[in-house]
Design a protein around this motif. Structure first.
Motif, PDB file in Angstrom:
ATOM      1  N   ASN A 163     -69.524  17.396  89.038  1.00 32.19           N
ATOM      2  CA  ASN A 163     -68.646  16.407  89.672  1.00 32.19           C
ATOM      3  C   ASN A 163     -67.889  15.569  88.640  1.00 32.19           C
ATOM      4  O   ASN A 163     -66.808  15.053  88.930  1.00 32.19           O
ATOM      5  CB  ASN A 163     -69.434  15.496  90.610  1.00 32.19           C
ATOM      6  N   ARG A 164     -68.449  15.447  87.450  1.00 32.74           N
ATOM      7  CA  ARG A 164     -67.806  14.676  86.380  1.00 32.74           C
ATOM      8  C   ARG A 164     -66.912  15.545  85.497  1.00 32.74           C
ATOM      9  O   ARG A 164     -66.402  15.072  84.501  1.00 32.74           O
ATOM     10  CB  ARG A 164     -68.867  13.960  85.559  1.00 32.74           C
ATOM     11  N   GLY A 165     -66.737  16.809  85.859  1.00 32.85           N
ATOM     12  CA  GLY A 165     -65.748  17.640  85.184  1.00 32.85           C
ATOM     13  C   GLY A 165     -66.244  18.834  84.399  1.00 32.85           C
ATOM     14  O   GLY A 165     -65.435  19.532  83.788  1.00 32.85           O
ATOM     15  N   ALA A 166     -67.538  19.100  84.383  1.00 34.00           N
ATOM     16  CA  ALA A 166     -68.040  20.271  83.658  1.00 34.00           C
ATOM     17  C   ALA A 166     -67.486  21.543  84.291  1.00 34.00           C
ATOM     18  O   ALA A 166     -67.538  21.716  85.509  1.00 34.00           O
ATOM     19  CB  ALA A 166     -69.558  20.303  83.660  1.00 34.00           C
ATOM     20  N   LYS A 167     -66.956  22.424  83.446  1.00 28.89           N
ATOM     21  CA  LYS A 167     -66.352  23.678  83.916  1.00 28.89           C
ATOM     22  C   LYS A 167     -67.124  24.914  83.477  1.00 28.89           C
ATOM     23  O   LYS A 167     -66.931  25.994  84.025  1.00 28.89           O
ATOM     24  CB  LYS A 167     -64.916  23.801  83.413  1.00 28.89           C
ATOM     25  N   TYR A 168     -67.999  24.758  82.457  1.00 29.35           N
ATOM     26  CA  TYR A 168     -68.734  25.893  81.905  1.00 29.35           C
ATOM     27  C   TYR A 168     -70.156  25.461  81.564  1.00 29.35           C
ATOM     28  O   TYR A 168     -70.424  24.281  81.351  1.00 29.35           O
ATOM     29  CB  TYR A 168     -68.065  26.412  80.621  1.00 29.35           C
ATOM     30  N   ILE A 169     -71.053  26.444  81.499  1.00 32.46           N
ATOM     31  CA  ILE A 169     -72.409  26.191  81.041  1.00 32.46           C
ATOM     32  C   ILE A 169     -72.755  27.200  79.952  1.00 32.46           C
ATOM     33  O   ILE A 169     -72.464  28.391  80.092  1.00 32.46           O
ATOM     34  CB  ILE A 169     -73.443  26.224  82.187  1.00 32.46           C
ATOM     35  N   TYR A 170     -73.313  26.695  78.866  1.00 30.69           N
ATOM     36  CA  TYR A 170     -73.840  27.509  77.766  1.00 30.69           C
ATOM     37  C   TYR A 170     -75.358  27.405  77.831  1.00 30.69           C
ATOM     38  O   TYR A 170     -75.895  26.292  77.854  1.00 30.69           O
ATOM     39  CB  TYR A 170     -73.419  26.937  76.406  1.00 30.69           C
ATOM     40  N   THR A 171     -76.040  28.535  77.862  1.00 31.24           N
ATOM     41  CA  THR A 171     -77.497  28.504  77.861  1.00 31.24           C
ATOM     42  C   THR A 171     -78.063  29.768  77.221  1.00 31.24           C
ATOM     43  O   THR A 171     -77.431  30.814  77.242  1.00 31.24           O
ATOM     44  CB  THR A 171     -78.079  28.327  79.278  1.00 31.24           C
ATOM     45  N   ASN A 172     -79.248  29.617  76.683  1.00 33.75           N
ATOM     46  CA  ASN A 172     -79.985  30.776  76.184  1.00 33.75           C
ATOM     47  C   ASN A 172     -81.264  30.958  76.991  1.00 33.75           C
ATOM     48  O   ASN A 172     -82.189  31.620  76.552  1.00 33.75           O
ATOM     49  CB  ASN A 172     -80.287  30.638  74.692  1.00 33.75           C
ATOM     50  N   SER A 173     -81.292  30.389  78.189  1.00 33.27           N
ATOM     51  CA  SER A 173     -82.476  30.450  79.045  1.00 33.27           C
ATOM     52  C   SER A 173     -82.245  31.387  80.231  1.00 33.27           C
ATOM     53  O   SER A 173     -81.573  31.022  81.202  1.00 33.27           O
ATOM     54  CB  SER A 173     -82.829  29.048  79.558  1.00 33.27           C
ATOM     55  N   SER A 174     -82.826  32.575  80.163  1.00 29.86           N
ATOM     56  CA  SER A 174     -82.722  33.492  81.302  1.00 29.86           C
ATOM     57  C   SER A 174     -83.503  32.942  82.491  1.00 29.86           C
ATOM     58  O   SER A 174     -83.152  33.204  83.643  1.00 29.86           O
ATOM     59  CB  SER A 174     -83.213  34.886  80.916  1.00 29.86           C
ATOM     60  N   GLU A 175     -84.546  32.153  82.215  1.00 34.66           N
ATOM     61  CA  GLU A 175     -85.300  31.499  83.292  1.00 34.66           C
ATOM     62  C   GLU A 175     -84.385  30.561  84.086  1.00 34.66           C
ATOM     63  O   GLU A 175     -84.411  30.527  85.309  1.00 34.66           O
ATOM     64  CB  GLU A 175     -86.472  30.714  82.709  1.00 34.66           C
ATOM     65  N   LEU A 176     -83.562  29.813  83.393  1.00 31.47           N
ATOM     66  CA  LEU A 176     -82.623  28.910  84.049  1.00 31.47           C
ATOM     67  C   LEU A 176     -81.670  29.681  84.950  1.00 31.47           C
ATOM     68  O   LEU A 176     -81.422  29.300  86.080  1.00 31.47           O
ATOM     69  CB  LEU A 176     -81.831  28.122  83.006  1.00 31.47           C
ATOM     70  N   LEU A 177     -81.169  30.789  84.449  1.00 29.06           N
ATOM     71  CA  LEU A 177     -80.187  31.569  85.198  1.00 29.06           C
ATOM     72  C   LEU A 177     -80.765  32.250  86.427  1.00 29.06           C
ATOM     73  O   LEU A 177     -80.026  32.722  87.279  1.00 29.06           O
ATOM     74  CB  LEU A 177     -79.522  32.593  84.273  1.00 29.06           C
ATOM     75  N   SER A 178     -82.089  32.295  86.538  1.00 27.87           N
ATOM     76  CA  SER A 178     -82.718  32.887  87.720  1.00 27.87           C
ATOM     77  C   SER A 178     -82.964  31.849  88.820  1.00 27.87           C
ATOM     78  O   SER A 178     -83.381  32.197  89.913  1.00 27.87           O
ATOM     79  CB  SER A 178     -84.023  33.584  87.342  1.00 27.87           C
ATOM     80  N   ASN A 179     -82.671  30.586  88.542  1.00 26.87           N
ATOM     81  CA  ASN A 179     -82.873  29.515  89.515  1.00 26.87           C
ATOM     82  C   ASN A 179     -81.783  29.570  90.590  1.00 26.87           C
ATOM     83  O   ASN A 179     -80.591  29.661  90.277  1.00 26.87           O
ATOM     84  CB  ASN A 179     -82.849  28.166  88.788  1.00 26.87           C
ATOM     85  N   ASP A 180     -82.189  29.507  91.858  1.00 30.30           N
ATOM     86  CA  ASP A 180     -81.231  29.614  92.963  1.00 30.30           C
ATOM     87  C   ASP A 180     -80.192  28.501  92.976  1.00 30.30           C
ATOM     88  O   ASP A 180     -79.035  28.737  93.324  1.00 30.30           O
ATOM     89  CB  ASP A 180     -81.962  29.651  94.311  1.00 30.30           C
TER      90      ASP A 180
END
Length: 98
Positions: free
Chosen positions: A59-76
């Motif tokens: 909501n504050r303007g983030a357009k992209y996410i950088y992560t090295n956590s595959s666990e994070l990416l599996s979160n619904d």
């Protein structure tokens, strides 16, 4: 390589980056600005206004996410905010947010 991660998104785009316990080291390497998180759980915590941090950052303007956590990416919850994979470089993923 670090250069590919730096060039993956426009320089002026706000990004969510983590997990990074320092909340700033990854920004230093990719030359981006935005919102850092220390742990995956922190990204899903609610702030004082009762809004989930992830949604607050978007909501504050983030357009992209950088992560090295595959666990994070599996979160619904995060899956519901991901638009498309921009790049996978080494262990890092860069996604465009909806």
């Amino acid at each position: 390589s670090r250069e590919k991660l730096q060039k993956a998104v426009p320089d002026a785009a706000l990004c969510i980056v983590g997990p990074d316990v320092s909340k700033c080291i990854n920004y230093y390497f990719i030359h981006k600005k935005g919102f850092g998180f220390g742990t995956n759980d922190e990204l899903f915590e609610k702030n004082k206004q009762g809004e989930v941090n992830l949604e607050n950052y978007i909501n504050r303007g983030a357009k992209y996410i950088y992560t090295n956590s595959s666990e994070l990416l599996s979160n619904d919850l995060i899956k519901s905010h991901l638009d498309s994979l921009v790049i996978k470089e080494g262990e890092f993923y860069v996604y465009k947010l909806k």
